[in-house]
Design a protein around this motif. Structure first.
Motif, mmCIF file in Angstrom:
data_model
loop_
_atom_site.group_PDB
_atom_site.id
_atom_site.type_symbol
_atom_site.label_atom_id
_atom_site.label_comp_id
_atom_site.label_asym_id
_atom_site.label_seq_id
_atom_site.Cartn_x
_atom_site.Cartn_y
_atom_site.Cartn_z
ATOM 1 N N THR A 196 -22.364 -0.631 -51.603
ATOM 2 C CA THR A 196 -21.314 -0.002 -50.796
ATOM 3 C C THR A 196 -20.421 0.885 -51.657
ATOM 4 N N ALA A 197 -20.060 0.413 -52.836
ATOM 5 C CA ALA A 197 -19.222 1.209 -53.744
ATOM 6 C C ALA A 197 -19.940 2.496 -54.150
ATOM 7 N N LEU A 198 -21.255 2.384 -54.396
ATOM 8 C CA LEU A 198 -22.027 3.560 -54.779
ATOM 9 C C LEU A 198 -22.131 4.542 -53.612
ATOM 10 N N TRP A 199 -22.271 4.006 -52.392
ATOM 11 C CA TRP A 199 -22.364 4.877 -51.217
ATOM 12 C C TRP A 199 -21.089 5.694 -51.066
ATOM 13 N N TRP A 200 -19.932 5.049 -51.253
ATOM 14 C CA TRP A 200 -18.659 5.774 -51.163
ATOM 15 C C TRP A 200 -18.562 6.859 -52.250
ATOM 16 N N ARG A 201 -19.059 6.533 -53.423
ATOM 17 C CA ARG A 201 -19.037 7.510 -54.519
ATOM 18 C C ARG A 201 -19.927 8.706 -54.183
ATOM 19 N N LEU A 202 -21.070 8.419 -53.572
ATOM 20 C CA LEU A 202 -21.985 9.486 -53.190
ATOM 21 C C LEU A 202 -21.391 10.348 -52.078
ATOM 22 N N GLU A 203 -20.715 9.708 -51.110
ATOM 23 C CA GLU A 203 -20.094 10.457 -50.029
ATOM 24 C C GLU A 203 -18.990 11.380 -50.528
ATOM 25 N N ALA A 204 -18.332 10.991 -51.608
ATOM 26 C CA ALA A 204 -17.218 11.781 -52.135
ATOM 27 C C ALA A 204 -17.688 13.074 -52.800
ATOM 28 N N GLN A 205 -18.957 13.089 -53.168
ATOM 29 C CA GLN A 205 -19.484 14.294 -53.808
ATOM 30 C C GLN A 205 -19.760 15.364 -52.754
ATOM 31 N N THR A 206 -19.312 16.568 -53.002
ATOM 32 C CA THR A 206 -19.607 17.680 -52.100
ATOM 33 C C THR A 206 -20.969 18.238 -52.453
ATOM 34 N N LYS A 207 -21.789 18.413 -51.438
ATOM 35 C CA LYS A 207 -23.135 18.910 -51.688
ATOM 36 C C LYS A 207 -23.073 20.283 -52.363
ATOM 37 N N GLY A 208 -23.856 20.393 -53.449
ATOM 38 C CA GLY A 208 -23.939 21.678 -54.136
ATOM 39 C C GLY A 208 -22.790 21.956 -55.078
ATOM 40 N N SER A 209 -21.874 20.975 -55.229
ATOM 41 C CA SER A 209 -20.725 21.252 -56.076
ATOM 42 C C SER A 209 -20.932 20.828 -57.514
ATOM 43 N N HIS A 210 -22.026 20.109 -57.770
ATOM 44 C CA HIS A 210 -22.205 19.625 -59.136
ATOM 45 C C HIS A 210 -22.495 20.785 -60.071
ATOM 46 N N GLU A 211 -22.118 20.572 -61.326
ATOM 47 C CA GLU A 211 -22.097 21.668 -62.284
ATOM 48 C C GLU A 211 -23.485 22.194 -62.605
ATOM 49 N N ASP A 212 -24.493 21.309 -62.580
ATOM 50 C CA ASP A 212 -25.828 21.732 -62.955
ATOM 51 C C ASP A 212 -26.379 22.800 -62.017
ATOM 52 N N ALA A 213 -25.887 22.826 -60.790
ATOM 53 C CA ALA A 213 -26.395 23.810 -59.835
ATOM 54 C C ALA A 213 -26.024 25.230 -60.246
ATOM 55 N N LEU A 214 -25.041 25.358 -61.158
ATOM 56 C CA LEU A 214 -24.627 26.685 -61.583
ATOM 57 C C LEU A 214 -25.642 27.319 -62.521
ATOM 58 N N TRP A 215 -26.526 26.533 -63.077
ATOM 59 C CA TRP A 215 -27.441 27.039 -64.080
ATOM 60 C C TRP A 215 -28.871 26.907 -63.598
ATOM 61 N N SER A 216 -29.647 27.944 -63.743
ATOM 62 C CA SER A 216 -31.038 27.904 -63.312
ATOM 63 C C SER A 216 -31.849 27.061 -64.285
ATOM 64 N N LEU A 217 -32.802 26.334 -63.743
ATOM 65 C CA LEU A 217 -33.669 25.486 -64.538
ATOM 66 C C LEU A 217 -35.026 26.148 -64.661
ATOM 67 N N PRO A 218 -35.823 25.763 -65.665
ATOM 68 C CA PRO A 218 -37.191 26.279 -65.742
ATOM 69 C C PRO A 218 -37.961 25.941 -64.473
ATOM 70 N N LEU A 219 -38.889 26.817 -64.095
ATOM 71 C CA LEU A 219 -39.616 26.640 -62.841
ATOM 72 C C LEU A 219 -40.384 25.325 -62.802
ATOM 73 N N TYR A 220 -40.995 24.950 -63.927
ATOM 74 C CA TYR A 220 -41.764 23.703 -63.924
ATOM 75 C C TYR A 220 -40.861 22.505 -63.650
ATOM 76 N N LEU A 221 -39.614 22.568 -64.125
ATOM 77 C CA LEU A 221 -38.697 21.455 -63.909
ATOM 78 C C LEU A 221 -38.165 21.453 -62.479
ATOM 79 N N GLU A 222 -37.862 22.635 -61.948
ATOM 80 C CA GLU A 222 -37.438 22.718 -60.543
ATOM 81 C C GLU A 222 -38.509 22.134 -59.617
ATOM 82 N N SER A 223 -39.765 22.481 -59.891
ATOM 83 C CA SER A 223 -40.863 21.969 -59.059
ATOM 84 C C SER A 223 -40.983 20.458 -59.191
#
Length: 585
Positions: A531-558
């Motif tokens: 339950t605590a983890l679910w609340w933590r997950l709900e608090a995250q805004t989709k697409g707001s994490h920092e890694d999304a700002l940087w493109s990854l190699p295609l093999y890793l994205e796949s």
């Protein structure tokens, strides 16, 4: 000044003029010769004759009576030399500048206006020098438009190219270069007028293909796809230089979401680049093509090599879910690259494509996604064997590291990624223990890895560092999730829990790690932690994490898409509804 004038007798001027006319006629005879060797020899002899004549003329002090002939000889010399070399050099621009400076000196001595002294040859030379040295500019383009060459005099020295013809060539080249520069700098609306002017001028077919392609690119970027398509069709009808319009067509179809047409355009482009370009014998004139620089990487007309285009085609097939086609294209690409004389491995990668190990990894991903796990394993082994020289004595160093006698050696990220893909291939083949072993080897490498650019100490900036850090974090998360899923499949939820917990710590921005951890906590009936983890997950805004700002190699994205659960949203909703009312949103 009178002494200068009388020192050059009319007989000398007549002799020099006759020599100029004879050399011009010789160059024109060479132009019409069908025999390549004779043609080249006649033209080269005419060039050397003009060089010697120009040396004689410039060996005297600058004098007004001689300048028209001197500038004409200079113009003929520059035209023939540039056409034979198929380009302009710095010393040619210096020759032009020297002649114009001599004209300026003569005009200052006599008090005459410089324009009257230099005449048609001098004005043509000035514009040619400006284009060769500084490229296109609005001021030069305007000046060229307003200039009207006077009629040819019957007794004037012969020229290889008349002033009006040279003006038309310069005007087309100026307009095209100006329009292309506006397009490259992100001003397609401003580029249109210059490109239209180039298309309506003295524009040979190969250049017209480029102009129409650039116009198509302008309209695509301005949101006019139908007009863009019309120009690209017109470009394809103009000649055999199909590379630029086909590449631009693939961009247009991708923008429109027509994947089938996009891939067909890329396939045609690969075939077009495989056909040797037909070259005509160069004219002994200044032609528009001669004044155009080769397309650089920023130009929409840059097609690259056949292997680069083949990579674009293969990667687009992989990105659009056509795994079978992608696998075949990647295998063709690797065969093409490994048979060529290009360096096989030269990290860091040079633009515009990835380095060779990453091409291997993308090919392995395509094979796994196409259900060809055994072929993927073979390819991964080939990669490791080919790169063994880059990792000297790795097996002994690994043994020393396990015994604690030495630190674990550094290795590039793609070596770790190779073991990750081998693990996934073994999963597909049903060899669970071997798969877990490969995932563990990958993790062992990754927890001692350093982003490659930092380790090399080469030109390194913040953006490169963020990209490398993001790739390292996501690789660690992928390996931990993959091993954790195998523990789950074998009924060992406790071991899976450890991997999922570690993946959340390693890559807190990856929502998939939270999901797998949440599922495992629920199965283990650890309700409060879930339950605590679910609340933590709900608090995250989709697409707001920092890694999304940087493109990854295609093999890793796949790869990350493979371990992304398809029922994530449904499970989270089900979990939410199962919470006590006091906990519900």
């Amino acid at each position: 000044m009178s002494r200068q004038t009388t020192s050059v007798g009319s007989s000398c001027l007549d002799l020099w003029r006759e020599k100029n006319d004879r050399l011009v006629r010789q160059a024109k005879v060479a132009q019409n010769s069908g025999l390549t060797l004779r043609r080249q020899q006649l033209a080269q002899d005419a060039l050397e004759g003009l060089r010697g004549l120009l040396h004689s003329l410039q060996g005297l002090p600058a004098a007004v009576p001689v300048l028209p002939l001197e500038l004409t000889v200079t113009c003929n010399f520059i035209i023939l030399r540039a056409s034979l070399a198929q380009g302009f050099t710095e010393d040619q621009a210096q020759d032009i500048q020297r002649s114009l400076e001599r004209a300026a000196v003569a005009s200052s001595c006599t008090g005459q206006a410089a324009g009257l002294v230099v005449g048609k040859p001098g004005f043509s030379l000035g514009l040619l020098g400006d284009l060769a040295l500084s490229g296109a500019s609005k001021d030069l383009l305007l000046l060229l438009k307003t200039w009207s060459p006077p009629a040819e005099e019957l007794d004037a020295p012969l020229t290889l190219q008349d002033a009006q013809g040279l003006k038309d060539v310069l005007l087309t080249a100026f307009a095209y270069r100006q329009g292309l520069q506006e397009l490259i700098t992100g001003n397609p609306d401003k580029a249109l007028s210059s490109l239209h002017e180039a298309a309506s001028g003295l524009c040979p077919r190969p250049v017209l293909v480029q102009v129409y392609t650039a116009l198509g690119s302008c309209h695509r970027k301005m949101g006019n796809p139908q007009r863009a398509l019309l120009y690209l069709v017109a470009a394809l009808k103009e000649g055999s230089a199909w590379g630029p319009p086909l590449l631009e067509a693939s961009r247009l179809y991708q923008q429109l979401g027509d994947t089938t047409a996009e891939l067909e355009s890329l396939e045609l482009l690969v075939e077009a680049l495989n056909v040797p370009c037909s070259s005509k014998a160069p004219q002994f004139l200044i032609e528009v093509e001669l004044l155009l620089p080769p397309p650089d990487l920023a130009s929409p007309l840059h097609c690259g090599t056949q292997s680069q285009t083949k990579h674009i085609l293969a990667s687009r097939c992989l990105q659009t879910g056509r795994a079978g086609d992608a696998a075949e294209h990647y295998l063709d690409l690797l065969a093409l690259l490994l048979d060529s004389s290009e360096p096989r491995f030269s990290p860091p990668p040079s633009p515009p494509g990835p380095c060779m190990p990453e091409v291997f990894l993308e090919a392995a991903v395509a094979l796994i996604q196409a259900g060809r796990a055994q072929d993927a394993l073979t390819l991964c082994e080939e990669l490791l064997s080919r790169t063994s020289s880059l990792l000297p004595k790795m097996s002994r160093l690994w043994e020393d590291a396990r015994k604690g006698t030495k630190e674990l050696p550094y290795c590039p990220l793609w070596v770790s990624a190779t073991h990750l893909l081998q693990g996934q291939a073994w999963v597909q083949l049903g060899a669970q223990k071997v798969a877990i072993s490969e995932f563990s080897r990958c993790l062992e490498l990754l927890f001692r890895a350093t982003p490659e650019e930092k380790e090399q100490g080469a030109a390194f900036n913040c953006e490169q560092g963020c990209k490398s850090d993001a790739a390292l974090q996501q690789l660690r998360a992928a390996a931990l999730i993959s091993r954790g899923l195998e523990w789950v499949a074998s009924g060992q939820d406790t071991k899976a829990l450890q991997d999922f917990l570690l993946s959340v710590q390693m890559c807190p921005g990856n929502r998939d790690t939270y999901f797998h951890l949440l599922q495992t906590l629920k199965r283990l009936d650890r309700r409060d932690e879930a339950t605590a983890l679910w609340w933590r997950l709900e608090a995250q805004t989709k697409g707001s994490h920092e890694d999304a700002l940087w493109s990854l190699p295609l093999y890793l994205e796949s790869y990350l898409s493979w371990i992304r659960p398809s029922d994530r949203d449904a499970f989270l909703e089900e979990f939410r509804t199962s919470l006590p009312k006091s906990c519900d949103l």
